[in-house]
Design a protein around this motif. Structure first.
Motif, PDB file in Angstrom:
ATOM      1  N   ALA A  98       1.315   7.325   8.586  1.00 54.39           N
ATOM      2  CA  ALA A  98       1.222   5.863   8.511  1.00 54.39           C
ATOM      3  C   ALA A  98       1.133   5.497   7.045  1.00 54.39           C
ATOM      4  CB  ALA A  98       0.015   5.347   9.290  1.00 54.39           C
ATOM      5  N   ASP A  99       1.161   4.214   6.773  1.00 56.08           N
ATOM      6  CA  ASP A  99       1.130   3.791   5.381  1.00 56.08           C
ATOM      7  C   ASP A  99      -0.183   4.147   4.696  1.00 56.08           C
ATOM      8  OD1 ASP A  99       2.920   2.537   3.534  1.00 56.08           O
ATOM      9  OD2 ASP A  99       1.478   0.890   3.383  1.00 56.08           O
ATOM     10  N   THR A 100      -1.248   4.328   5.477  1.00 58.64           N
ATOM     11  CA  THR A 100      -2.554   4.655   4.900  1.00 58.64           C
ATOM     12  C   THR A 100      -3.057   6.032   5.295  1.00 58.64           C
ATOM     13  OG1 THR A 100      -3.663   3.588   6.780  1.00 58.64           O
ATOM     14  CG2 THR A 100      -3.209   2.221   4.844  1.00 58.64           C
ATOM     15  N   LEU A 101      -2.249   6.828   6.005  1.00 57.33           N
ATOM     16  CA  LEU A 101      -2.714   8.118   6.503  1.00 57.33           C
ATOM     17  C   LEU A 101      -1.660   9.184   6.250  1.00 57.33           C
ATOM     18  CD1 LEU A 101      -5.030   9.519   8.058  1.00 57.33           C
ATOM     19  CD2 LEU A 101      -3.725   9.083  10.157  1.00 57.33           C
ATOM     20  N   ALA A 102      -2.109  10.328   5.706  1.00 60.41           N
ATOM     21  CA  ALA A 102      -1.190  11.421   5.392  1.00 60.41           C
ATOM     22  C   ALA A 102      -1.873  12.754   5.637  1.00 60.41           C
ATOM     23  CB  ALA A 102      -0.723  11.332   3.943  1.00 60.41           C
ATOM     24  N   SER A 118      -0.543 -16.508  -0.563  1.00 57.05           N
ATOM     25  CA  SER A 118      -1.821 -16.141  -1.177  1.00 57.05           C
ATOM     26  C   SER A 118      -2.118 -14.665  -0.991  1.00 57.05           C
ATOM     27  CB  SER A 118      -2.946 -16.987  -0.563  1.00 57.05           C
ATOM     28  OG  SER A 118      -2.989 -16.782   0.843  1.00 57.05           O
ATOM     29  N   VAL A 119      -1.743 -14.107   0.141  1.00 59.25           N
ATOM     30  CA  VAL A 119      -1.878 -12.679   0.399  1.00 59.25           C
ATOM     31  C   VAL A 119      -0.478 -12.130   0.670  1.00 59.25           C
ATOM     32  CG1 VAL A 119      -2.921 -10.896   1.834  1.00 59.25           C
ATOM     33  CG2 VAL A 119      -4.184 -13.000   1.349  1.00 59.25           C
ATOM     34  N   GLN A 120       0.079 -11.454  -0.299  1.00 57.78           N
ATOM     35  CA  GLN A 120       1.446 -10.979  -0.178  1.00 57.78           C
ATOM     36  C   GLN A 120       1.501  -9.641   0.550  1.00 57.78           C
ATOM     37  OE1 GLN A 120       3.166 -10.884  -4.045  1.00 57.78           O
ATOM     38  NE2 GLN A 120       2.979 -13.060  -4.397  1.00 57.78           N
ATOM     39  N   ARG A 121       2.664  -9.375   1.116  1.00 59.38           N
ATOM     40  CA  ARG A 121       2.857  -8.112   1.799  1.00 59.38           C
ATOM     41  C   ARG A 121       2.968  -6.969   0.788  1.00 59.38           C
ATOM     42  NH1 ARG A 121       7.892  -9.116   5.574  1.00 59.38           N
ATOM     43  NH2 ARG A 121       8.631 -10.040   3.620  1.00 59.38           N
ATOM     44  N   LYS A 122       2.724  -5.749   1.288  1.00 56.45           N
ATOM     45  CA  LYS A 122       2.788  -4.577   0.422  1.00 56.45           C
ATOM     46  C   LYS A 122       4.226  -4.299   0.020  1.00 56.45           C
ATOM     47  CE  LYS A 122       0.309  -1.008   1.362  1.00 56.45           C
ATOM     48  NZ  LYS A 122      -0.311   0.136   2.026  1.00 56.45           N
ATOM     49  N   VAL A 123       4.408  -4.023  -1.248  1.00 54.10           N
ATOM     50  CA  VAL A 123       5.734  -3.690  -1.765  1.00 54.10           C
ATOM     51  C   VAL A 123       6.001  -2.190  -1.650  1.00 54.10           C
ATOM     52  CG1 VAL A 123       7.174  -3.691  -3.829  1.00 54.10           C
ATOM     53  CG2 VAL A 123       5.728  -5.671  -3.306  1.00 54.10           C
ATOM     54  N   TYR A 124       4.961  -1.418  -1.896  1.00 58.88           N
ATOM     55  CA  TYR A 124       5.093   0.041  -1.933  1.00 58.88           C
ATOM     56  C   TYR A 124       4.657   0.608  -0.583  1.00 58.88           C
ATOM     57  CZ  TYR A 124       3.824   4.815  -3.201  1.00 58.88           C
ATOM     58  OH  TYR A 124       3.692   6.170  -3.246  1.00 58.88           O
ATOM     59  N   LEU A 125       5.619   1.024   0.244  1.00 57.14           N
ATOM     60  CA  LEU A 125       5.339   1.559   1.577  1.00 57.14           C
ATOM     61  C   LEU A 125       5.581   3.060   1.593  1.00 57.14           C
ATOM     62  CD1 LEU A 125       6.984  -1.205   3.801  1.00 57.14           C
ATOM     63  CD2 LEU A 125       4.610  -1.017   3.063  1.00 57.14           C
ATOM     64  N   LYS A 126       4.732   3.804   2.336  1.00 55.93           N
ATOM     65  CA  LYS A 126       4.805   5.260   2.343  1.00 55.93           C
ATOM     66  C   LYS A 126       5.045   5.844   3.735  1.00 55.93           C
ATOM     67  CE  LYS A 126       0.673   5.749   0.567  1.00 55.93           C
ATOM     68  NZ  LYS A 126       0.236   4.349   0.458  1.00 55.93           N
ATOM     69  N   LYS A 127       4.966   5.040   4.758  1.00 50.88           N
ATOM     70  CA  LYS A 127       5.092   5.576   6.116  1.00 50.88           C
ATOM     71  C   LYS A 127       6.439   6.268   6.311  1.00 50.88           C
ATOM     72  CE  LYS A 127       4.959   4.297  10.987  1.00 50.88           C
ATOM     73  NZ  LYS A 127       4.809   3.195  11.973  1.00 50.88           N
TER      74      LYS A 127
END
Length: 275
Positions: free
Chosen positions: A125-129, A84-93
């Protein structure tokens, strides 16, 4: 007994024997064994206990018990399920991003500020740049400037930015995907803020140098490929400048719409297998 009496006795016995034989042939005789047979059957029935009929076989075959799954099969079964909640496909870390941009001002009715920029970022991190952006700007007057000067003899004091260099921190709290032209695009929304300098045409007067500036903006990044994304951002750059022919400095807000293509290195996202 003389001969005459024997003949008379024989004549009397012969009809009686013939009559008895005739009665047996026609079924009119008396059967003494018939009464004995039911009695024997009754005795046998009373003495022999009644046997229960064997149970009928079941018409529905029960399935054999399922064999327990091995650890490998269990893992495969769990992975094949739709989450129902899938993991992220697009990762940036741990990846670098390079983005050429086109910039256009949206908050100045008299002068259009058109430019180009190059942005580079590294994702802690995946959400911080952390990012850096260098821009070159050209100022173009609108028709309203000529009308104001000719008709109303107005004087417009405006800042003329030439280039800027900004350092920003980006935070991407939102991630999702949208359908576009029978395809699925992954996107993330981000906020940015930072500081830098803006050089204007008055920066050389009295050796003032570039003015300190601050950035604040929002953006969207649409991922077309693991290594390619469309980047759109609305950024407001605030700085203080003293335009020509004035004696007072004023706070300037340069709000620009930035659009470009982002390239990521390494070019493969490590989250692609979770799709």
């Amino acid at each position: 007994m003389n001969r005459l009496q024997a003949i008379v006795l024989a004549l009397c016995i012969a009809p009686a024997s013939a009559l008895a034989q005739n009665q047996e042939d026609t079924g009119l005789g008396l059967d003494l064994s018939s009464d004995q047979k039911p009695q024997d059957e009754t005795e046998n029935t009373a003495e022999t206990p009644t046997e229960e009929p064997p149970p009928l076989p079941s018409t529905v075959a029960e399935p054999p018990p399922a064999e327990p799954l091995s650890p490998t099969e269990r893992d495969v079964t769990l992975d094949d399920r739709v989450k129902s909640v899938q993991r992220k496909v697009y990762l940036k870390k741990g990846r670098f991003e390079v983005t050429p941009l086109v910039t256009l001002s949206v908050n100045d009715p008299y002068y259009t500020k058109l430019g180009a920029a190059v942005r580079g970022a590294y994702y802690l991190a995946d959400t911080l740049a952390v990012a850096a952006r260098v821009s070159a700007v050209q100022v173009l007057p609108e028709d309203d400037v000529r009308i104001a000067k000719r008709t109303f003899q107005s004087r417009i004091f405006y800042s003329v930015p030439q280039w800027s260099a900004m350092g920003d921190v980006e935070w991407s709290p939102l991630y999702g995907k949208v359908a576009f032209l029978n395809d699925i695009l992954h996107f993330d929304a981000y906020l940015l803020g930072g500081m830098g300098v803006v050089n204007t045409e008055t920066s050389k007067v009295d050796n003032r140098g570039p003015s300190l500036a601050a950035d604040l903006g929002v953006g969207l990044r649409f991922v077309a490929r693991d290594y390619l994304a469309v980047n759109v951002a609305l950024i407001n750059t605030t700085y203080v400048d003293q335009p020509l022919n004035t004696s007072k400095g004023a706070t300037q807000n340069l709000m620009t719409l930035n659009a470009g293509i982002s390239f990521f290195f390494p070019m493969k996202s490590t989250g692609r297998e979770s799709e």
